[in-house]
Design an enzyme around this catalytic site. Sequence first.
Site, PDB file in Angstrom:
ATOM      1  N   ARG A 184       0.936  -1.183  -0.077  1.00 37.06           N
ATOM      2  CA  ARG A 184      -0.070   0.156   0.095  1.00 37.06           C
ATOM      3  C   ARG A 184       0.935   1.176  -0.134  1.00 37.06           C
ATOM      4  NH1 ARG A 184      -4.683  -1.882   4.489  1.00 37.06           N
ATOM      5  NH2 ARG A 184      -5.209  -3.671   3.308  1.00 37.06           N
ATOM      6  N   ARG A 233       2.686   1.413  10.084  1.00 40.25           N
ATOM      7  CA  ARG A 233       2.025   1.705   8.910  1.00 40.25           C
ATOM      8  C   ARG A 233       3.113   1.506   7.879  1.00 40.25           C
ATOM      9  NH1 ARG A 233      -2.917   4.293   8.261  1.00 40.25           N
ATOM     10  NH2 ARG A 233      -3.012   4.646  10.443  1.00 40.25           N
ATOM     11  N   GLU A 285      -5.596  -0.889  15.753  1.00 42.26           N
ATOM     12  CA  GLU A 285      -6.345  -1.700  14.646  1.00 42.26           C
ATOM     13  C   GLU A 285      -5.438  -2.796  14.405  1.00 42.26           C
ATOM     14  OE1 GLU A 285      -7.880  -2.194  10.110  1.00 42.26           O
ATOM     15  OE2 GLU A 285      -7.840  -0.176  11.114  1.00 42.26           O
ATOM     16  N   SER A 288      -9.800  -5.833  10.723  1.00 40.93           N
ATOM     17  CA  SER A 288     -11.268  -5.301  10.200  1.00 40.93           C
ATOM     18  C   SER A 288     -12.016  -6.578   9.521  1.00 40.93           C
ATOM     19  CB  SER A 288     -11.040  -4.079   9.513  1.00 40.93           C
ATOM     20  OG  SER A 288     -10.851  -3.100  10.035  1.00 40.93           O
ATOM     21  N   ARG A 328       1.468  -6.132  12.541  1.00 48.58           N
ATOM     22  CA  ARG A 328       0.591  -5.607  14.041  1.00 48.58           C
ATOM     23  C   ARG A 328       0.612  -6.853  15.087  1.00 48.58           C
ATOM     24  NH1 ARG A 328      -3.259  -0.543  12.612  1.00 48.58           N
ATOM     25  NH2 ARG A 328      -2.030   0.454  11.078  1.00 48.58           N
TER      26      ARG A 328
END
Length: 431
Positions: free
Chosen positions: A262, A277, A349, A352, A395
């Site tokens: 990403r 990130r 987070e 999801s 993460r």
Amino acid sequence: MHDIRTIRDDPQGFDSNLARRGLAPAADTILAIDDRRKAAIASLQVLQEKRNALSKEVGQAKSAKDEARAQTLMTEVSALKDAMQEADEAQKAAITELDDVLAAIPNLPLAEVPEGPDESANVEYHRVGEPRQYDFTPRQHFDLGEQLRLMDFETAARLSGSRFVVLKGHLARLERALGQFMLDTHTQHHGYTEVNPPLLVNDAPMFGTAQLPKFFDDQFAVSDNKWLIPTAEVPLTNLVREMVLPEGELPLRFTALTPCFRREAGAAGRDTRGMLRQHQFSKVELVSITTPEASRDEHERMLHCAEAVLKALDLHYRVVTLCTGDMGFASQKTYDIEVWVPGQEAYREISSCSVCGDFQARRMNARYRPDDEKAHGKGPRFVHTLNGSGTAVGRALIAVMETWQNADGSITVPPVLRPYMGGVERVAAAD
């Protein structure tokens, strides 16, 4: 992608749901474009019928050797062909415009999704465990990793630029162990089928799961019109694109451990230190393909599957229901799992889990044939799709490092991961 018939049947309801997303009304604009499309189709049909009738008259005139009338009629037919081409171009232009407008509109939230502008309006669903207590000040993962000489951001920056990391030794093995443990959990205990998908896809799969065109700037494009996958959701969900499945094959449940890529175009200045990130990271993805009647229950099931990973790692976390202003473009409803990271003293987070209804299925033309066509009407229906992280491996590594850290800077390996670490119980400084 939205069904134009649903918008036409209830334009006010459509606009009301857009308003819950913080968006302006769009039904009138959409229906006006669709009216132009329908008018062009009707005009084309009239012209075709007239051309057919005139062509028949041309044949009759020639049979009667009335060349003058035949020539007049042929001139009219030629003029009609020009008019038909204009009508056909108008129809195609309206279809393209309609598709472009519909493709840019996000999915509509389910009624129970909390309304709000941003993450401040998210609602806690439940939490598991309590934050671990320490007799020292917990450090953040990048401090731990650099002290251990097993996490190297400086070298990664020389190789690739910012938002990359080099992991070494037992820390690299710990990340690999996490991914393997998650895959084994989901395939052996949760009924998911492991898939090893391509990491490069073309435009159609990216459009199917709604990464394109909305999130063009967040993707890494490569040559030959290919894209590096931002998540394995893209290839896994598109396994059923342009298919009609028997209902008896549903639900389909897929999982994959892949690198993800990403650009993080919208995250400038956020989480610049550490691994939170990154441009490249590993994730175990969960995807379900099911019927409309089963998708709500499948959503809860997927959440429990993702939670099982964190419970096995003895990590404290909470689950929140995302509000209308914070949920993803393709989602009808999303649960975020937020793991506690002691070094930051914050929830972050880690997963999801979203139910998308038939939104992605329409973009992929993915359908199933009901066993009971009397109850559901004849012909195929669109499947419902769901996706979730089971979980983000990088993460999870952060959470394990910060939760299981020791006063000397070493990291205890959670018992469930030790078989994947060859029995190693503690990650200590590199020699």
